[in-house]
Enzyme design. Structure first.
Site, PDB file in Angstrom:
ATOM      1  N   HIS A 206      26.250  81.252   8.443  1.00 13.31           N
ATOM      2  CA  HIS A 206      27.255  80.670   9.330  1.00 13.31           C
ATOM      3  C   HIS A 206      28.542  81.489   9.246  1.00 13.31           C
ATOM      4  O   HIS A 206      28.708  82.319   8.345  1.00 13.31           O
ATOM      5  CB  HIS A 206      27.564  79.226   8.910  1.00 13.31           C
ATOM      6  N   ASP A 208      32.876  80.749   9.370  1.00 13.52           N
ATOM      7  CA  ASP A 208      33.817  79.641   9.169  1.00 13.52           C
ATOM      8  C   ASP A 208      34.708  79.520  10.397  1.00 13.52           C
ATOM      9  O   ASP A 208      35.262  80.520  10.856  1.00 13.52           O
ATOM     10  CB  ASP A 208      34.672  79.879   7.931  1.00 13.52           C
ATOM     11  N   HIS A 263      27.916  84.594   6.681  1.00 19.14           N
ATOM     12  CA  HIS A 263      27.555  84.608   5.275  1.00 19.14           C
ATOM     13  C   HIS A 263      26.637  83.437   4.957  1.00 19.14           C
ATOM     14  O   HIS A 263      26.469  82.524   5.766  1.00 19.14           O
ATOM     15  CB  HIS A 263      28.815  84.563   4.394  1.00 19.14           C
ATOM     16  N   ARG A 273      25.205  77.453  -9.570  1.00 19.75           N
ATOM     17  CA  ARG A 273      26.341  78.160  -8.987  1.00 19.75           C
ATOM     18  C   ARG A 273      27.362  77.124  -8.526  1.00 19.75           C
ATOM     19  O   ARG A 273      27.011  76.139  -7.866  1.00 19.75           O
ATOM     20  CB  ARG A 273      25.899  79.021  -7.798  1.00 19.75           C
TER      21      ARG A 273
END
Length: 331
Positions: A206, A208, A263, A273
């Site tokens: 996607h 941002d 990304h 993570r």
């Protein structure tokens, strides 16, 4: 009784390995905020990648560590406890479901609003979690990261030779700024080894929609960006630095000169993570259009729209959709 269904691992999307560079991408642009000559480098990074790493920032490590500690404490709770801080409406705790249009990922998250009052009491009923501690940690961290984001945006304006140095940063500083903060937790996904792949999606590809995004993660890899040649490359983690994404709104304001970077995050079979992202957005009523000073006789590539209009449109799409397509002009 509410029954919560969790998608099994075989329902999560898999990445096509043929388009992945297995090595780390060690050419991520590095911007040293302590050096005056970084201005030209930062413009070049936004033009070529829409993404760069920031070092020698002034965000205190104690604020980073404090927030990470509070996040780890929350995400270490049992699912039944964490669900008390949800569902995300859109703010609060969410698990695996990303948005309202069918996207899922191997991720759980906390999403909070910045300028409008967020109800931290959502966390009050979670065993062992103090909502006041979370509020203080988020506020301290976001205050410093927002300051750094504004510094970066002012460097960009100067590098673009825009007379009004705060032309971008003033939108984040506005008391009506529609900025949000998100903490993503990607648990270890040991099940992926059963499917003979290490490339299960944690958070799908996607861009941002906001102006700028500032990301910091722990020392676990997973973040990938898409290069112009269509190849996905892995970004080496660095818990002491920040990564900056150009958002869709900044792409429009620069008439496409800066590119919002696509990304995604892949899962890890062994380590969890944790990432913390500040999304700097304009006020809802702000009109987004290419800046006249950057046009230089060029045609505008985009129709003017308000941030509210774009946000409303973006949240009706899937993650991987080209959200700007509806606002591009036919030339």
């Amino acid at each position: 009784m509410v029954v919560i269904t969790t998608p099994s691992i075989d329902h999560f999307p898999i990445v096509n390995n043929s388009f992945i560079d297995p090595s780390f991408f060690n050419d991520v642009p590095i911007i040293d905020l302590s050096k005056p000559d970084s201005i030209n480098l930062i413009v070049k990074a936004c033009e070529e990648f829409g993404f760069f790493k920031v070092i020698n920032h002034d965000v205190p490590m104690e604020f980073i560590s404090k927030l990470e500690s509070e996040a780890v404490k929350f995400f270490s709770s049992t699912l039944s406890e964490k669900l008390k801080a949800g569902p995300a409406d859109p703010f609060g705790y969410g698990n695996k479901k990303i948005g309202q249009n069918g996207d899922i990922g191997w991720v759980e998250y906390i999403l909070v609003s910045i300028n409008s009052e967020f109800n931290y009491q959502k966390f009050a009923s979670v065993l062992g979690v103090n909502p006041d501690n979370i509020r203080a940690a988020v506020n301290d961290y976001v205050t410093e990261v927002k300051k750094m984001a504004c510094e970066v945006l002012e460097m960009l304006a100067e590098g673009l030779k825009i007379h009004q140095r705060n032309v971008f940063s003033k939108l984040l500083m506005d008391e009506e700024s529609d900025s949000i903060f998100r903490v993503n937790h990607y648990p270890p996904c040991s099940e992926i080894e059963e499917f003979n792949t290490k490339n299960r999606i944690g958070f799908g590809e996607h861009t941002d929609p906001q102006i700028i995004s500032v990301l910091r993660s722990n020392n676990t890899s997973g973040l990938q960006i898409l290069l112009k040649n269509g190849h996905w490359i892995s970004v080496p983690p660095d818990p002491n630095s920040f990564f900056i994404n150009v958002g869709d709104s900044l792409q429009v304001m620069t008439n496409g000169r800066f590119k919002s970077v696509k990304h995604r995050v892949l899962t890890n079979s062994v380590k969890s993570r944790l990432s913390m992202i500040y999304f700097g957005g304009p006020p809802l009523s702000e009109k987004i259009a290419p800046l006249p000073s950057l046009m230089e006789g060029k045609d505008s590539l985009y129709k003017e729209f308000t941030w509210f209009e774009y946000k409303k449109s973006a949240y009706k799409t899937r993650l991987s959709d080209n959200r700007l397509a509806l606002f591009e002009k036919s030339l």
